[in-house]
Write a protein that holds these residues in place. Sequence first.
Motif, PDB file in Angstrom:
ATOM      1  N   GLY A 180      41.472  38.873  24.227  1.00 31.83           N
ATOM      2  CA  GLY A 180      42.888  38.606  24.048  1.00 31.83           C
ATOM      3  C   GLY A 180      43.768  39.258  25.098  1.00 31.83           C
ATOM      4  O   GLY A 180      44.899  38.853  25.314  1.00 31.83           O
ATOM      5  N   PHE A 181      43.253  40.252  25.783  1.00 33.21           N
ATOM      6  CA  PHE A 181      44.024  40.976  26.791  1.00 33.21           C
ATOM      7  C   PHE A 181      44.071  40.168  28.080  1.00 33.21           C
ATOM      8  O   PHE A 181      43.059  39.642  28.520  1.00 33.21           O
ATOM      9  N   GLY A 182      45.246  40.081  28.694  1.00 32.00           N
ATOM     10  CA  GLY A 182      45.374  39.385  29.975  1.00 32.00           C
ATOM     11  C   GLY A 182      45.279  40.358  31.128  1.00 32.00           C
ATOM     12  O   GLY A 182      44.212  40.590  31.667  1.00 32.00           O
ATOM     13  N   HIS A 183      46.396  40.961  31.499  1.00 35.01           N
ATOM     14  CA  HIS A 183      46.405  41.926  32.595  1.00 35.01           C
ATOM     15  C   HIS A 183      47.704  42.715  32.585  1.00 35.01           C
ATOM     16  O   HIS A 183      48.667  42.339  31.937  1.00 35.01           O
ATOM     17  N   LEU A 184      47.703  43.822  33.335  1.00 31.36           N
ATOM     18  CA  LEU A 184      48.909  44.580  33.635  1.00 31.36           C
ATOM     19  C   LEU A 184      49.361  44.152  35.032  1.00 31.36           C
ATOM     20  O   LEU A 184      48.514  43.874  35.888  1.00 31.36           O
ATOM     21  N   LYS A 230      54.239  30.971  46.568  1.00 28.54           N
ATOM     22  CA  LYS A 230      54.371  31.819  47.751  1.00 28.54           C
ATOM     23  C   LYS A 230      54.212  33.301  47.444  1.00 28.54           C
ATOM     24  O   LYS A 230      54.106  34.113  48.349  1.00 28.54           O
ATOM     25  N   THR A 231      54.225  33.681  46.164  1.00 24.60           N
ATOM     26  CA  THR A 231      54.101  35.088  45.793  1.00 24.60           C
ATOM     27  C   THR A 231      52.742  35.608  46.251  1.00 24.60           C
ATOM     28  O   THR A 231      51.713  34.974  46.023  1.00 24.60           O
ATOM     29  N   PHE A 232      52.736  36.754  46.912  1.00 30.58           N
ATOM     30  CA  PHE A 232      51.519  37.369  47.452  1.00 30.58           C
ATOM     31  C   PHE A 232      50.952  38.329  46.416  1.00 30.58           C
ATOM     32  O   PHE A 232      51.640  39.265  45.998  1.00 30.58           O
ATOM     33  N   ILE A 233      49.726  38.091  45.988  1.00 29.53           N
ATOM     34  CA  ILE A 233      49.125  38.878  44.906  1.00 29.53           C
ATOM     35  C   ILE A 233      47.673  39.237  45.217  1.00 29.53           C
ATOM     36  O   ILE A 233      47.069  38.722  46.145  1.00 29.53           O
ATOM     37  N   ALA A 234      47.116  40.089  44.375  1.00 23.31           N
ATOM     38  CA  ALA A 234      45.686  40.397  44.333  1.00 23.31           C
ATOM     39  C   ALA A 234      45.393  40.860  42.914  1.00 23.31           C
ATOM     40  O   ALA A 234      46.303  41.222  42.167  1.00 23.31           O
ATOM     41  N   PHE A 235      44.124  40.823  42.536  1.00 22.37           N
ATOM     42  CA  PHE A 235      43.703  41.369  41.248  1.00 22.37           C
ATOM     43  C   PHE A 235      42.618  42.401  41.471  1.00 22.37           C
ATOM     44  O   PHE A 235      41.715  42.211  42.297  1.00 22.37           O
ATOM     45  N   VAL A 236      42.714  43.507  40.736  1.00 22.95           N
ATOM     46  CA  VAL A 236      41.707  44.564  40.758  1.00 22.95           C
ATOM     47  C   VAL A 236      41.409  44.935  39.312  1.00 22.95           C
ATOM     48  O   VAL A 236      42.079  44.461  38.393  1.00 22.95           O
ATOM     49  N   GLU A 237      40.391  45.753  39.122  1.00 17.51           N
ATOM     50  CA  GLU A 237      40.099  46.285  37.792  1.00 17.51           C
ATOM     51  C   GLU A 237      40.168  47.790  37.833  1.00 17.51           C
ATOM     52  O   GLU A 237      39.753  48.417  38.811  1.00 17.51           O
ATOM     53  N   ASP A 238      40.686  48.385  36.752  1.00 21.43           N
ATOM     54  CA  ASP A 238      40.705  49.842  36.663  1.00 21.43           C
ATOM     55  C   ASP A 238      39.308  50.315  36.255  1.00 21.43           C
ATOM     56  O   ASP A 238      38.410  49.495  36.037  1.00 21.43           O
ATOM     57  N   PRO A 239      39.073  51.622  36.177  1.00 25.76           N
ATOM     58  CA  PRO A 239      37.732  52.118  35.861  1.00 25.76           C
ATOM     59  C   PRO A 239      37.167  51.640  34.515  1.00 25.76           C
ATOM     60  O   PRO A 239      35.955  51.654  34.313  1.00 25.76           O
ATOM     61  N   ASP A 240      38.031  51.185  33.602  1.00 17.50           N
ATOM     62  CA  ASP A 240      37.563  50.709  32.303  1.00 17.50           C
ATOM     63  C   ASP A 240      37.462  49.194  32.231  1.00 17.50           C
ATOM     64  O   ASP A 240      37.147  48.638  31.185  1.00 17.50           O
ATOM     65  N   GLY A 241      37.730  48.503  33.334  1.00 15.44           N
ATOM     66  CA  GLY A 241      37.618  47.056  33.369  1.00 15.44           C
ATOM     67  C   GLY A 241      38.894  46.315  33.015  1.00 15.44           C
ATOM     68  O   GLY A 241      38.891  45.086  32.908  1.00 15.44           O
ATOM     69  N   LYS A 264      42.177  44.431  33.748  1.00 11.37           N
ATOM     70  CA  LYS A 264      42.616  43.674  34.911  1.00 11.37           C
ATOM     71  C   LYS A 264      44.051  44.064  35.287  1.00 11.37           C
ATOM     72  O   LYS A 264      44.928  44.156  34.441  1.00 11.37           O
ATOM     73  N   ILE A 265      44.238  44.255  36.596  1.00 18.20           N
ATOM     74  CA  ILE A 265      45.518  44.678  37.148  1.00 18.20           C
ATOM     75  C   ILE A 265      45.924  43.666  38.213  1.00 18.20           C
ATOM     76  O   ILE A 265      45.176  43.416  39.151  1.00 18.20           O
ATOM     77  N   GLU A 266      47.120  43.075  38.060  1.00 17.88           N
ATOM     78  CA  GLU A 266      47.659  42.200  39.088  1.00 17.88           C
ATOM     79  C   GLU A 266      48.581  43.018  39.967  1.00 17.88           C
ATOM     80  O   GLU A 266      49.476  43.710  39.473  1.00 17.88           O
ATOM     81  N   LEU A 267      48.380  42.937  41.264  1.00 19.48           N
ATOM     82  CA  LEU A 267      49.236  43.599  42.244  1.00 19.48           C
ATOM     83  C   LEU A 267      50.112  42.518  42.867  1.00 19.48           C
ATOM     84  O   LEU A 267      49.604  41.551  43.420  1.00 19.48           O
ATOM     85  N   ILE A 268      51.423  42.667  42.752  1.00 23.27           N
ATOM     86  CA  ILE A 268      52.364  41.670  43.260  1.00 23.27           C
ATOM     87  C   ILE A 268      53.183  42.304  44.371  1.00 23.27           C
ATOM     88  O   ILE A 268      53.771  43.375  44.185  1.00 23.27           O
TER      89      ILE A 268
END
Length: 129
Positions: free
Chosen positions: A73-77, A109-120, A122-126
């Motif tokens: 159910g969790f999406g991302h921060l 056009k928004t520039f993004i990336a996705f990473v995971e924190d140490p617990d998995g 998901k983090i979106e970087l905008i």
Amino acid sequence: MSMFLHTMLRVFDLDKSISFYKMLGLHEVRRKDVPEGKYTLVYMAYQGNDKGGAELELTYNWGCETPYNVGTGFGHLAFGVDDVTQLVEKIRQSGGKITREPGPVKFGKTFIAFVEDPDGYKIELIQND
């Protein structure tokens, strides 16, 4: 008056999680050890958070021997950052997991990336404009 206060994440390795979120520019605002409940709360935020900005609450349950299941159910921060590409490289160099390389969002056009924190989580970087 109502306001959004914080998001809580359960973390398996508190020090590792704090280090990860420091790379995103957050700092530890306060910490509360609760011996009777066998847990520690660490609140993290950006500088200047005294104006009521939301915080990230990292909850560490003492003695937890198994990493948490993030769930379906969790999406991302999402975090706005000044340089997505540079931050992704910093996370990569520290052994972090990159799940989407930096680039424009699909059909936008928004520039993004996705990473995971140490617990998995998901983090979106905008990229900040």
